[in-house]
Design a protein around this motif. Structure first.
Motif, PDB file in Angstrom:
ATOM      1  N   TYR A  80       0.789  -1.223   0.000  1.00  0.00           N
ATOM      2  CA  TYR A  80       0.000   0.000   0.000  1.00  0.00           C
ATOM      3  C   TYR A  80       0.832   1.289   0.000  1.00  0.00           C
ATOM      4  O   TYR A  80       0.282   2.367  -0.225  1.00  0.00           O
ATOM      5  N   VAL A  81       2.122   1.178   0.237  1.00  0.00           N
ATOM      6  CA  VAL A  81       2.985   2.365   0.197  1.00  0.00           C
ATOM      7  C   VAL A  81       3.584   2.564  -1.198  1.00  0.00           C
ATOM      8  O   VAL A  81       3.803   3.687  -1.632  1.00  0.00           O
ATOM      9  N   THR A  82       3.822   1.462  -1.901  1.00  0.00           N
ATOM     10  CA  THR A  82       4.397   1.563  -3.243  1.00  0.00           C
ATOM     11  C   THR A  82       3.295   1.615  -4.308  1.00  0.00           C
ATOM     12  O   THR A  82       2.186   1.132  -4.101  1.00  0.00           O
ATOM     13  N   ASP A  83       3.635   2.200  -5.439  1.00  0.00           N
ATOM     14  CA  ASP A  83       2.728   2.228  -6.594  1.00  0.00           C
ATOM     15  C   ASP A  83       2.920   0.908  -7.332  1.00  0.00           C
ATOM     16  O   ASP A  83       3.888   0.728  -8.072  1.00  0.00           O
ATOM     17  N   GLN A  84       2.003  -0.029  -7.141  1.00  0.00           N
ATOM     18  CA  GLN A  84       2.181  -1.370  -7.681  1.00  0.00           C
ATOM     19  C   GLN A  84       2.150  -1.413  -9.210  1.00  0.00           C
ATOM     20  O   GLN A  84       2.825  -2.243  -9.819  1.00  0.00           O
ATOM     21  N   LYS A  85       1.397  -0.514  -9.825  1.00  0.00           N
ATOM     22  CA  LYS A  85       1.396  -0.465 -11.298  1.00  0.00           C
ATOM     23  C   LYS A  85       2.775  -0.069 -11.822  1.00  0.00           C
ATOM     24  O   LYS A  85       3.293  -0.639 -12.780  1.00  0.00           O
ATOM     25  N   LYS A  86       3.351   0.921 -11.144  1.00  0.00           N
ATOM     26  CA  LYS A  86       4.684   1.390 -11.530  1.00  0.00           C
ATOM     27  C   LYS A  86       5.722   0.304 -11.262  1.00  0.00           C
ATOM     28  O   LYS A  86       6.617   0.079 -12.092  1.00  0.00           O
ATOM     29  N   MET A  87       5.602  -0.372 -10.128  1.00  0.00           N
ATOM     30  CA  MET A  87       6.558  -1.424  -9.767  1.00  0.00           C
ATOM     31  C   MET A  87       6.462  -2.586 -10.762  1.00  0.00           C
ATOM     32  O   MET A  87       7.477  -3.152 -11.165  1.00  0.00           O
ATOM     33  N   LYS A  88       5.234  -2.921 -11.155  1.00  0.00           N
ATOM     34  CA  LYS A  88       5.035  -3.993 -12.134  1.00  0.00           C
ATOM     35  C   LYS A  88       5.680  -3.619 -13.468  1.00  0.00           C
ATOM     36  O   LYS A  88       6.341  -4.451 -14.118  1.00  0.00           O
ATOM     37  N   GLY A  89       5.486  -2.355 -13.867  1.00  0.00           N
ATOM     38  CA  GLY A  89       6.077  -1.888 -15.127  1.00  0.00           C
ATOM     39  C   GLY A  89       7.586  -1.974 -15.109  1.00  0.00           C
ATOM     40  O   GLY A  89       8.211  -2.391 -16.094  1.00  0.00           O
ATOM     41  N   MET A  90       8.198  -1.598 -13.980  1.00  0.00           N
ATOM     42  CA  MET A  90       9.663  -1.653 -13.875  1.00  0.00           C
ATOM     43  C   MET A  90      10.159  -3.092 -13.866  1.00  0.00           C
ATOM     44  O   MET A  90      11.220  -3.397 -14.426  1.00  0.00           O
ATOM     45  N   LYS A  91       9.398  -3.998 -13.257  1.00  0.00           N
ATOM     46  CA  LYS A  91       9.756  -5.423 -13.264  1.00  0.00           C
ATOM     47  C   LYS A  91       9.768  -5.961 -14.689  1.00  0.00           C
ATOM     48  O   LYS A  91      10.673  -6.707 -15.085  1.00  0.00           O
ATOM     49  N   GLU A  92       8.744  -5.573 -15.466  1.00  0.00           N
ATOM     50  CA  GLU A  92       8.661  -6.020 -16.855  1.00  0.00           C
ATOM     51  C   GLU A  92       9.795  -5.438 -17.691  1.00  0.00           C
ATOM     52  O   GLU A  92      10.344  -6.112 -18.574  1.00  0.00           O
ATOM     53  N   GLN A  93      10.151  -4.171 -17.406  1.00  0.00           N
ATOM     54  CA  GLN A  93      11.287  -3.549 -18.097  1.00  0.00           C
ATOM     55  C   GLN A  93      12.579  -4.306 -17.800  1.00  0.00           C
ATOM     56  O   GLN A  93      13.404  -4.525 -18.695  1.00  0.00           O
ATOM     57  N   GLN A  94      12.756  -4.697 -16.541  1.00  0.00           N
ATOM     58  CA  GLN A  94      13.952  -5.447 -16.152  1.00  0.00           C
ATOM     59  C   GLN A  94      14.057  -6.755 -16.933  1.00  0.00           C
ATOM     60  O   GLN A  94      15.143  -7.128 -17.398  1.00  0.00           O
ATOM     61  N   LYS A  95      12.935  -7.440 -17.096  1.00  0.00           N
ATOM     62  CA  LYS A  95      12.930  -8.693 -17.856  1.00  0.00           C
ATOM     63  C   LYS A  95      13.264  -8.443 -19.325  1.00  0.00           C
ATOM     64  O   LYS A  95      14.016  -9.212 -19.936  1.00  0.00           O
ATOM     65  N   ASP A  96      12.718  -7.347 -19.873  1.00  0.00           N
ATOM     66  CA  ASP A  96      12.994  -7.007 -21.270  1.00  0.00           C
ATOM     67  C   ASP A  96      14.479  -6.687 -21.476  1.00  0.00           C
ATOM     68  O   ASP A  96      15.082  -7.114 -22.475  1.00  0.00           O
ATOM     69  N   PHE A  97      15.067  -5.956 -20.530  1.00  0.00           N
ATOM     70  CA  PHE A  97      16.494  -5.627 -20.632  1.00  0.00           C
ATOM     71  C   PHE A  97      17.346  -6.895 -20.590  1.00  0.00           C
ATOM     72  O   PHE A  97      18.340  -7.013 -21.310  1.00  0.00           O
ATOM     73  N   GLN A  98      16.983  -7.831 -19.744  1.00  0.00           N
ATOM     74  CA  GLN A  98      17.725  -9.089 -19.642  1.00  0.00           C
ATOM     75  C   GLN A  98      17.683  -9.864 -20.959  1.00  0.00           C
ATOM     76  O   GLN A  98      18.689 -10.432 -21.396  1.00  0.00           O
ATOM     77  N   LYS A  99      16.503  -9.869 -21.581  1.00  0.00           N
ATOM     78  CA  LYS A  99      16.379 -10.555 -22.868  1.00  0.00           C
ATOM     79  C   LYS A  99      17.231  -9.870 -23.938  1.00  0.00           C
ATOM     80  O   LYS A  99      17.888 -10.536 -24.752  1.00  0.00           O
TER      81      LYS A  99
END
Length: 252
Positions: free
Chosen positions: A40-59
């Motif tokens: 509830y303190v973090t913006d979960q939509k933003k966190m999800k987006g950054m997680k997906e970006q991290q996966k894309d960068f790894q690929k």
């Protein structure tokens, strides 16, 4: 009185269930607290987006192994996203840090060692400054029986006594020369004990130690030959519950 003793009315009842269950319940409680604050303190939509970006960068980096220059550019972008993700993850940590430290302090004060039971033989050691020789004598308050002689020769800057005490708080006094230092010991069937070490300044006596037995929440059971204490067992429970809660609540 310790600085976290105000938690006793709330947390002491879990000790009545036994060390294992107390650690399990507190592990679940702390994991749930951390997880909910994080959600509830973090913006979960933003966190999800950054997680997906991290996966894309790894690929991308896997496909650019033969192109170091381009791979470096992708790595820099990935680092920026990672830093932003860590920055956002740190906010809930600041909120939960103080209450968790308080609970950890309370757990250490109740679950690190076995209590000294009424009538049980225990030992107390005194460490002296280097060069102090001769004899040290221990005097105990009413209700404590000395099993070993009250006077002990100081050897290698140390002396140790064995005692038995009735239930309650007792005062032990160690005298060397004209100097006296006291140490309290608690005898109880509850999961409570006085601090193990007491250090002294400007004294021939450096430290008095109550030689407690370490508490083993799992009894004689071992995990690959390891008998974890309260902290080790808490870490195991915490990892399991935290991973389960994050998946259940879909936290990024």
């Amino acid at each position: 009185m310790a600085w976290f003793d105000f938690l006793d009315p709330v947390l002491t009842p879990v000790l009545d269930l036994g060390p294992f269950w107390a650690i399990l319940i507190l592990g679940i409680t702390i994991s749930l607290l951390i997880t909910l604050v994080y959600k509830y303190v973090t913006d979960q939509k933003k966190m999800k987006g950054m997680k997906e970006q991290q996966k894309d960068f790894q690929k991308k980096m896997k496909t650019l192994r033969d192109n170091p220059a381009e791979m470096m550019k992708v790595q820099k972008e990935a680092m920026k996203v990672n830093m932003e993700y860590m920055k956002n993850s740190f906010k809930p940590t600041l909120i939960t840090m103080l209450p968790i430290l308080l609970i950890f302090g309370w757990m250490a004060a109740h679950l690190s060692y076995e209590p000294i039971y009424p009538g049980e033989t225990y030992s107390v050691s005194a460490e002296f400054l280097e060069g102090i020789k001769g004899e040290a004598e221990l005097f105990a308050s009413v209700g404590t029986e000395l099993i070993s002689p009250g006077k002990q020769v100081i050897e290698d800057s140390q002396a140790t006594w064995k005692l038995k005490s009735s239930a309650g708080e007792h005062t032990l006094t160690i005298k060397t020369g004209d100097e006296e230092r006291t140490k309290k010991v608690l005898i109880t069937t509850e999961l409570k004990y006085e601090e193990q070490f007491t250090a002294y300044e400007h004294s021939d006596v450096k430290q008095i130690t109550i030689n407690y037995n370490k508490l083993k929440p799992l009894g004689t059971f071992k995990i690959f030959g390891w008998q974890p204490g309260w902290l080790g067992l808490y870490i195991i429970f915490s990892l399991i519950f935290s991973m389960g809660l994050r998946k259940l609540l879909k936290i990024y």
